[in-house]
Design a protein around this motif. Structure first.
Motif, PDB file in Angstrom:
ATOM      1  N   SER A   1       0.832  -1.209   0.000  1.00  0.00           N
ATOM      2  CA  SER A   1       0.000   0.000   0.000  1.00  0.00           C
ATOM      3  C   SER A   1       0.862   1.253   0.000  1.00  0.00           C
ATOM      4  N   CYS A   2       1.895   1.267   0.834  1.00  0.00           N
ATOM      5  CA  CYS A   2       2.786   2.434   0.902  1.00  0.00           C
ATOM      6  C   CYS A   2       3.513   2.660  -0.419  1.00  0.00           C
ATOM      7  N   ILE A   3       3.974   1.562  -1.030  1.00  0.00           N
ATOM      8  CA  ILE A   3       4.694   1.681  -2.310  1.00  0.00           C
ATOM      9  C   ILE A   3       3.770   2.232  -3.388  1.00  0.00           C
ATOM     10  N   ILE A   4       2.528   1.739  -3.441  1.00  0.00           N
ATOM     11  CA  ILE A   4       1.563   2.233  -4.430  1.00  0.00           C
ATOM     12  C   ILE A   4       1.277   3.711  -4.183  1.00  0.00           C
ATOM     13  N   GLY A   5       1.162   4.086  -2.914  1.00  0.00           N
ATOM     14  CA  GLY A   5       0.923   5.499  -2.585  1.00  0.00           C
ATOM     15  C   GLY A   5       2.056   6.394  -3.051  1.00  0.00           C
ATOM     16  N   VAL A   6       3.291   5.953  -2.837  1.00  0.00           N
ATOM     17  CA  VAL A   6       4.453   6.749  -3.261  1.00  0.00           C
ATOM     18  C   VAL A   6       4.503   6.857  -4.777  1.00  0.00           C
ATOM     19  N   LEU A   7       4.321   5.724  -5.471  1.00  0.00           N
ATOM     20  CA  LEU A   7       4.395   5.740  -6.937  1.00  0.00           C
ATOM     21  C   LEU A   7       3.267   6.564  -7.553  1.00  0.00           C
ATOM     22  N   SER A   8       2.082   6.525  -6.913  1.00  0.00           N
ATOM     23  CA  SER A   8       0.937   7.265  -7.459  1.00  0.00           C
ATOM     24  C   SER A   8       1.027   8.757  -7.169  1.00  0.00           C
ATOM     25  N   GLY A   9       1.651   9.103  -6.071  1.00  0.00           N
ATOM     26  CA  GLY A   9       1.658  10.510  -5.662  1.00  0.00           C
ATOM     27  C   GLY A   9       2.912  11.291  -5.972  1.00  0.00           C
ATOM     28  N   ILE A  10       3.963  10.617  -6.400  1.00  0.00           N
ATOM     29  CA  ILE A  10       5.242  11.305  -6.565  1.00  0.00           C
ATOM     30  C   ILE A  10       5.204  12.358  -7.679  1.00  0.00           C
ATOM     31  N   VAL A  11       4.569  12.037  -8.817  1.00  0.00           N
ATOM     32  CA  VAL A  11       4.532  12.995  -9.940  1.00  0.00           C
ATOM     33  C   VAL A  11       3.672  14.210  -9.604  1.00  0.00           C
ATOM     34  N   PRO A  12       2.425  14.040  -9.096  1.00  0.00           N
ATOM     35  CA  PRO A  12       1.647  15.221  -8.696  1.00  0.00           C
ATOM     36  C   PRO A  12       2.338  16.038  -7.612  1.00  0.00           C
ATOM     37  N   ALA A  13       2.990  15.360  -6.671  1.00  0.00           N
ATOM     38  CA  ALA A  13       3.686  16.071  -5.587  1.00  0.00           C
ATOM     39  C   ALA A  13       4.849  16.889  -6.129  1.00  0.00           C
ATOM     40  N   MET A  14       5.584  16.366  -7.103  1.00  0.00           N
ATOM     41  CA  MET A  14       6.710  17.091  -7.691  1.00  0.00           C
ATOM     42  C   MET A  14       6.213  18.307  -8.477  1.00  0.00           C
ATOM     43  N   LEU A  15       5.087  18.145  -9.198  1.00  0.00           N
ATOM     44  CA  LEU A  15       4.514  19.288  -9.923  1.00  0.00           C
ATOM     45  C   LEU A  15       4.114  20.404  -8.953  1.00  0.00           C
ATOM     46  N   ALA A  16       3.529  20.019  -7.826  1.00  0.00           N
ATOM     47  CA  ALA A  16       3.129  21.011  -6.823  1.00  0.00           C
ATOM     48  C   ALA A  16       4.340  21.707  -6.219  1.00  0.00           C
ATOM     49  N   ALA A  17       5.403  20.934  -5.966  1.00  0.00           N
ATOM     50  CA  ALA A  17       6.591  21.496  -5.324  1.00  0.00           C
ATOM     51  C   ALA A  17       7.330  22.464  -6.245  1.00  0.00           C
ATOM     52  N   ARG A  18       7.238  22.280  -7.550  1.00  0.00           N
ATOM     53  CA  ARG A  18       7.991  23.102  -8.498  1.00  0.00           C
ATOM     54  C   ARG A  18       7.208  24.317  -9.012  1.00  0.00           C
ATOM     55  N   MET A  19       6.005  24.519  -8.500  1.00  0.00           N
ATOM     56  CA  MET A  19       5.197  25.664  -8.954  1.00  0.00           C
ATOM     57  C   MET A  19       5.856  27.003  -8.605  1.00  0.00           C
ATOM     58  N   ASP A  20       5.692  27.954  -9.525  1.00  0.00           N
ATOM     59  CA  ASP A  20       6.133  29.329  -9.246  1.00  0.00           C
ATOM     60  C   ASP A  20       5.108  29.953  -8.304  1.00  0.00           C
ATOM     61  N   PRO A  21       5.512  30.464  -7.144  1.00  0.00           N
ATOM     62  CA  PRO A  21       4.548  31.009  -6.169  1.00  0.00           C
ATOM     63  C   PRO A  21       3.711  32.162  -6.746  1.00  0.00           C
ATOM     64  N   VAL A  22       4.291  33.021  -7.594  1.00  0.00           N
ATOM     65  CA  VAL A  22       3.564  34.174  -8.149  1.00  0.00           C
ATOM     66  C   VAL A  22       2.446  33.686  -9.050  1.00  0.00           C
ATOM     67  N   ILE A  23       2.773  32.732  -9.945  1.00  0.00           N
ATOM     68  CA  ILE A  23       1.753  32.193 -10.860  1.00  0.00           C
ATOM     69  C   ILE A  23       0.705  31.417 -10.073  1.00  0.00           C
ATOM     70  N   ALA A  24       1.145  30.684  -9.051  1.00  0.00           N
ATOM     71  CA  ALA A  24       0.209  29.881  -8.264  1.00  0.00           C
ATOM     72  C   ALA A  24      -0.785  30.729  -7.517  1.00  0.00           C
ATOM     73  N   ILE A  25      -0.339  31.880  -6.970  1.00  0.00           N
ATOM     74  CA  ILE A  25      -1.249  32.755  -6.208  1.00  0.00           C
ATOM     75  C   ILE A  25      -2.320  33.359  -7.112  1.00  0.00           C
ATOM     76  N   ARG A  26      -1.964  33.626  -8.381  1.00  0.00           N
ATOM     77  CA  ARG A  26      -2.918  34.233  -9.312  1.00  0.00           C
ATOM     78  C   ARG A  26      -3.928  33.225  -9.844  1.00  0.00           C
ATOM     79  N   ALA A  27      -3.662  31.914  -9.607  1.00  0.00           N
ATOM     80  CA  ALA A  27      -4.572  30.903 -10.150  1.00  0.00           C
ATOM     81  C   ALA A  27      -5.932  30.993  -9.501  1.00  0.00           C
ATOM     82  N   LYS A  28      -6.967  30.805 -10.279  1.00  0.00           N
ATOM     83  CA  LYS A  28      -8.344  30.850  -9.784  1.00  0.00           C
ATOM     84  C   LYS A  28      -8.805  29.462  -9.370  1.00  0.00           C
TER      85      LYS A  28
END
Length: 413
Positions: free
Chosen positions: A386-413
């Protein structure tokens, strides 16, 4: 301390996200739940089956070799026409091995007859009667609950004594202590000197139920049920340090060929059967069942993993503005990544726990002689997957979230 605080905050964010979208969360859990249930259930049932069958074979003994006419077949060509011509092992051959074997810790002889009626007045029970030599208790699993085992003089002098399974006293002497009581076997009086511990029903009863087994001295058995040539099943137990029982097997082969006068170039006309061969055949069958469980479970887990990944992408999209605010307030990239990754793992872990719980509930369903037992190893396996599936399923979305530009992210609706 800071790390623990970040874990707590990640847990709080994940919990709030899962609670706020309860329907979506439950649908996401289904794939992982079914997958973990399939894997853990198959592993648990296979382990329970294997344990039950091996317990059923405990009477065969450990590190033993059976000298017999017919070989145990576990696949391949069975040349019955060849074995049919071989002679049966005899009591004199047992004595020869008993006197000459040096690589054995015990040598015993046995034979049996099924469907023999034991009587005491109007009470009766059909049992398997087994004639054994004194050393038989060194080879087979015989646990005495009341009374005692045979004495050497009783077996050598063909005394009419018996060590019986737990069901026999209950049938012949209900509500009484059966030790010292007489019963009739094939018209002859026998005295019960020992009662075995109750073993219950097994998934596979080799030779009948152990609780309906009546042991008597081999010499007594021979007088009652054997006429003419005395045939026997010879059982040899090796020493613990004899790896693969190669030494005792080689010595048995040499002695038996010498006893039967077999020429060096001729094939042996006896079989040396090892319970390990049966155990290996059983293990091979269960390996196939285990593989089937992995395949079935993997498809369900794959679907569940894609479901969790999809939910995490949606979750990142919905919380883009919040991510920008967090980063503008000083949140590090690894903190954002860990927050979403923790949410994916938590989601998968909850699904796995539900699957494990379903398997646990399955163990309460009565299945006859098969007892379903969940082992800690299978529980840990389910949680780890279960933990391995969670890591594999969440790693790509988590990396996209971590690399967001804060200025662009704040302006998002």
């Amino acid at each position: 301390m800071k790390f623990l605080r970040q874990i707590w905050e990640s847990f709080r964010f994940a919990w709030q996200a899962l609670r706020s979208n309860l329907t979506r969360t439950i649908l996401s859990l289904l794939g992982v739940t079914v997958g973990i249930f399939a894997i853990v259930a198959v592993f648990t049932i296979v382990d329970s089956l294997e344990k039950s069958i091996k317990d059923s074979m405990s009477f065969i003994g450990d590190k033993v070799i059976y000298v017999q006419k017919w070989p145990w077949s576990f696949g391949g060509e069975y040349q019955w026409w060849k074995y049919f011509q071989w002679p049966e092992p005899t009591y004199s051959e047992y004595k020869y091995l008993y006197d000459n074997l040096e690589s054995a810790s015990a040598v015993a002889v046995m034979d049996s007859r099924g469907g023999i009626t034991l009587k005491n007045g109007s009470n009766s029970i059909d049992a398997q009667v087994q004639g054994v030599s004194f050393e038989y208790n060194l080879i087979s699993d015989i646990t005495i609950a009341g009374g005692r085992y045979f004495m050497p003089l009783e077996t050598s002098n063909a005394r009419n004594v018996a060590v019986v399974g737990a069901d026999i006293p209950a049938a012949l002497f209900p509500g009484q202590d059966a030790v010292g009581k007489e019963f009739k076997l094939a018209g002859n009086k026998f005295v019960i000197v020992g009662v075995q511990e109750k073993k219950g029903e097994s998934l596979v009863n080799f030779g009948g139920s152990a609780d309906k087994n009546c042991l008597i001295p081999f010499a007594s058995f021979s007088k009652l049920f054997q006429s003419g040539r005395k045939r026997a099943n010879i059982v040899v137990k090796g020493f613990p340090d004899d790896e693969g029982m190669k030494s005792v097997e080689a010595e048995i082969t040499g002695l038996m060929r010498t006893r039967r006068g077999i020429k060096p170039r001729d094939d042996s006309n006896f079989s040396l059967n090892k319970p390990e061969a049966a155990a290996q055949a059983i293990s091979g069958l269960f390996a196939v069942l285990t593989l089937a469980g992995w395949v079935i479970g993997s498809f369900s887990i794959l679907v569940g993993g894609f479901g969790i990944a999809n939910i995490m992408f949606v979750s990142v999209k919905e919380r883009t503005n919040l991510i920008g605010i967090q980063k503008s307030l000083g949140a590090k990239n690894y903190s954002i990544l860990f927050q979403f990754l923790f949410e994916a793992v938590m989601l998968s872990l909850v699904g796995g726990l539900v699957g494990i719980l379903l398997v646990f509930l399955l163990s309460f369903i009565p299945m006859g002689s098969l007892q379903i037992i969940m082992t800690p190893g299978n529980i840990i396996l389910g949680l780890a997957v279960s933990c391995i599936i969670g890591v594999l399923s969440g790693i790509v979305p988590a990396m996209l979230a971590a690399r967001m530009d804060p200025v662009i992210a704040i302006r998002a609706k």
